[in-house]
Scaffold this motif. Structure first.
Motif, PDB file in Angstrom:
ATOM      1  N   ARG A   5      17.660  -4.828 -36.957  1.00 49.33           N
ATOM      2  CA  ARG A   5      16.597  -5.234 -37.843  1.00 49.33           C
ATOM      3  C   ARG A   5      15.731  -6.300 -37.871  1.00 49.33           C
ATOM      4  NH1 ARG A   5      14.823  -0.676 -40.838  1.00 49.33           N
ATOM      5  NH2 ARG A   5      13.529  -2.448 -42.235  1.00 49.33           N
ATOM      6  N   THR A   8      15.212  -7.720 -34.073  1.00 49.96           N
ATOM      7  CA  THR A   8      13.412  -6.884 -33.590  1.00 49.96           C
ATOM      8  C   THR A   8      12.543  -8.277 -34.954  1.00 49.96           C
ATOM      9  OG1 THR A   8      14.637  -5.216 -33.518  1.00 49.96           O
ATOM     10  CG2 THR A   8      11.907  -5.190 -34.064  1.00 49.96           C
ATOM     11  N   ALA A   9      12.103  -8.226 -36.035  1.00 52.11           N
ATOM     12  CA  ALA A   9      11.643  -8.404 -36.555  1.00 52.11           C
ATOM     13  C   ALA A   9      10.965  -9.954 -36.251  1.00 52.11           C
ATOM     14  CB  ALA A   9      11.672  -8.583 -38.472  1.00 52.11           C
ATOM     15  N   TRP A 146       1.840  -3.945 -47.519  1.00 52.02           N
ATOM     16  CA  TRP A 146       3.755  -4.150 -47.666  1.00 52.02           C
ATOM     17  C   TRP A 146       4.127  -4.149 -48.660  1.00 52.02           C
ATOM     18  CZ3 TRP A 146       2.125  -8.755 -43.645  1.00 52.02           C
ATOM     19  CH2 TRP A 146       1.318  -8.147 -42.087  1.00 52.02           C
ATOM     20  N   ASP A 247      13.212   9.062 -36.704  1.00 49.72           N
ATOM     21  CA  ASP A 247      12.240   7.806 -36.173  1.00 49.72           C
ATOM     22  C   ASP A 247      11.783   8.718 -34.994  1.00 49.72           C
ATOM     23  OD1 ASP A 247      13.548   6.133 -37.224  1.00 49.72           O
ATOM     24  OD2 ASP A 247      15.401   5.299 -36.313  1.00 49.72           O
ATOM     25  N   HIS A 250      12.468   4.726 -30.317  1.00 52.84           N
ATOM     26  CA  HIS A 250      13.526   3.421 -30.478  1.00 52.84           C
ATOM     27  C   HIS A 250      12.768   2.505 -29.677  1.00 52.84           C
ATOM     28  CE1 HIS A 250      16.439   6.793 -32.257  1.00 52.84           C
ATOM     29  NE2 HIS A 250      16.337   7.274 -30.818  1.00 52.84           N
ATOM     30  N   LEU A 252      11.893   0.190 -30.997  1.00 53.72           N
ATOM     31  CA  LEU A 252      12.504  -1.072 -32.062  1.00 53.72           C
ATOM     32  C   LEU A 252      12.871  -0.773 -32.795  1.00 53.72           C
ATOM     33  CD1 LEU A 252       8.702  -1.647 -33.802  1.00 53.72           C
ATOM     34  CD2 LEU A 252       9.548  -2.973 -31.396  1.00 53.72           C
ATOM     35  N   GLY A 254      16.650  -0.895 -34.787  1.00 55.61           N
ATOM     36  CA  GLY A 254      16.676  -0.743 -36.484  1.00 55.61           C
ATOM     37  C   GLY A 254      15.336  -0.751 -36.924  1.00 55.61           C
ATOM     38  N   HIS A 255      14.215  -0.140 -36.333  1.00 54.61           N
ATOM     39  CA  HIS A 255      12.749  -0.298 -37.620  1.00 54.61           C
ATOM     40  C   HIS A 255      12.316   1.184 -36.565  1.00 54.61           C
ATOM     41  CE1 HIS A 255      12.343  -3.956 -39.418  1.00 54.61           C
ATOM     42  NE2 HIS A 255      13.173  -4.463 -37.947  1.00 54.61           N
ATOM     43  N   ASP A 260       6.518   4.785 -36.397  1.00 50.00           N
ATOM     44  CA  ASP A 260       6.890   4.253 -37.967  1.00 50.00           C
ATOM     45  C   ASP A 260       6.621   2.899 -38.932  1.00 50.00           C
ATOM     46  OD1 ASP A 260       8.807   6.383 -38.014  1.00 50.00           O
ATOM     47  OD2 ASP A 260      10.074   5.403 -36.357  1.00 50.00           O
ATOM     48  N   ARG A 261       6.142   1.838 -38.083  1.00 49.49           N
ATOM     49  CA  ARG A 261       6.129   0.749 -39.078  1.00 49.49           C
ATOM     50  C   ARG A 261       4.126   0.671 -39.623  1.00 49.49           C
ATOM     51  NH1 ARG A 261       9.270  -0.514 -41.251  1.00 49.49           N
ATOM     52  NH2 ARG A 261       9.913   1.416 -40.070  1.00 49.49           N
TER      53      ARG A 261
END
Length: 281
Positions: A5, A8-9, A146, A247, A250, A252, A254-255, A260-261
């Motif tokens: 995560r 990736t971030a 956020w 999810d 896949h 991303l 870990g995210h 999903d974001r």
């Protein structure tokens, strides 16, 4: 998982921030179009979990549709697109969510496929319109979503006892939703009361709402936006549970996936975009 995560971030921020702050606006538009295209690819995969081969074709159609709107649609047409998308979120989605996990996806697949051709371009146009006015306006709308998510997470962890929609998202609580809303309102009040007096923040979303609609109007719209962000999150959770996946993809690590974001942003952006258009005309 945590390491993935974080990595990736960091990578995403390393791409997004230079484009946002340093590159010409068209680069941001291209980057957002890529995100929208990948999210539409995931949208098809949720609607047709047993027929994912055509997801690339659908994503291409969504990108082509976005490009067509960009090249040929005027401001009135874009505003109509935002209204249609808002209608989807305030009329159609509540009807779907009311059916919880008994929702018959087979009957709704193609209407939702068609809806995606409006939802994703509307998201892009709203973001680009806000960014075209002001960087701070653009960021403050993102911050609203956020902060609502972050506040809901920590308030839910600390105080959550009553489930918000246990069948759709067991981890979400009413206390978490209220906590997220309160945190956003604190940010909104600061944005309207303090930051509008600082030159850098003159065009933040909350200050603009306060100036045009007064404090009561700003608070009401802020609460509406928080509610819409929760709806977007729960709606995607519903589709994922019916599709039998954790999810949206896949892409991303870990995210999960791009959908999903941005699930909480999808219903908020038409609202924010339309309100800004209407109060600044």
């Amino acid at each position: 998982m945590l390491k993935a995560r974080v990595i990736t971030a960091v990578v995403l921020l390393g791409i997004f921030l230079p484009v946002l702050w340093l590159a010409p606006l068209i680069w941001l538009g291209a980057l957002l179009a890529l995100v929208i295209t990948l999210a539409s690819w995931e949208w098809w995969r949720l609607l047709f979990p047993n027929n994912k081969k055509r997801a690339i074709s659908y994503a291409g159609i969504c990108l082509l549709n976005l490009a067509t709107w960009f090249m040929y649609a005027g401001m009135d047409a874009v505003q109509l697109l935002l209204w249609i998308t808002l209608g989807f979120w305030i009329v159609i989605v509540p009807l779907i969510m009311k059916q919880s996990l008994e929702f018959d996806l087979k009957k709704w697949r193609w209407p939702l496929v068609i809806s995606g051709l409006f939802i994703f371009p509307a998201c892009w146009f709203a973001l680009m319109y806000l960014r075209g006015i002001s960087m701070t306006l653009f960021l403050s709308v993102l911050v609203l979503v956020w902060v609502a998510d972050i506040g809901a997470y920590f308030a839910g962890k600390a105080f959550g006892k009553n489930k918000l929609a246990i069948r759709l998202s067991p981890g979400k609580s009413i206390e978490g939703a209220v906590g997220g809303c309160i945190l956003v309102l604190i940010i909104a009040l600061l944005g309207g009361l303090v930051l509008d007096n600082v030159e850098l923040f003159q065009l933040n979303y909350f200050a603009l709402l306060t100036e045009k609609l007064g404090w009561l109007g700003m608070v009401a719209i802020t609460i509406l936006c928080v509610a819409m962000s929760i709806q977007g999150d729960l709606f995607e959770s519903q589709l994922k549970r019916i599709a039998g996946v954790k999810d949206s993809s896949h892409l991303l690590p870990g995210h999960g996936g791009f959908l999903d974001r941005i699930d909480a942003l999808l219903p908020v952006l038409p609202v924010a975009g339309l309100i800004v258009i209407l109060i600044t005309q």
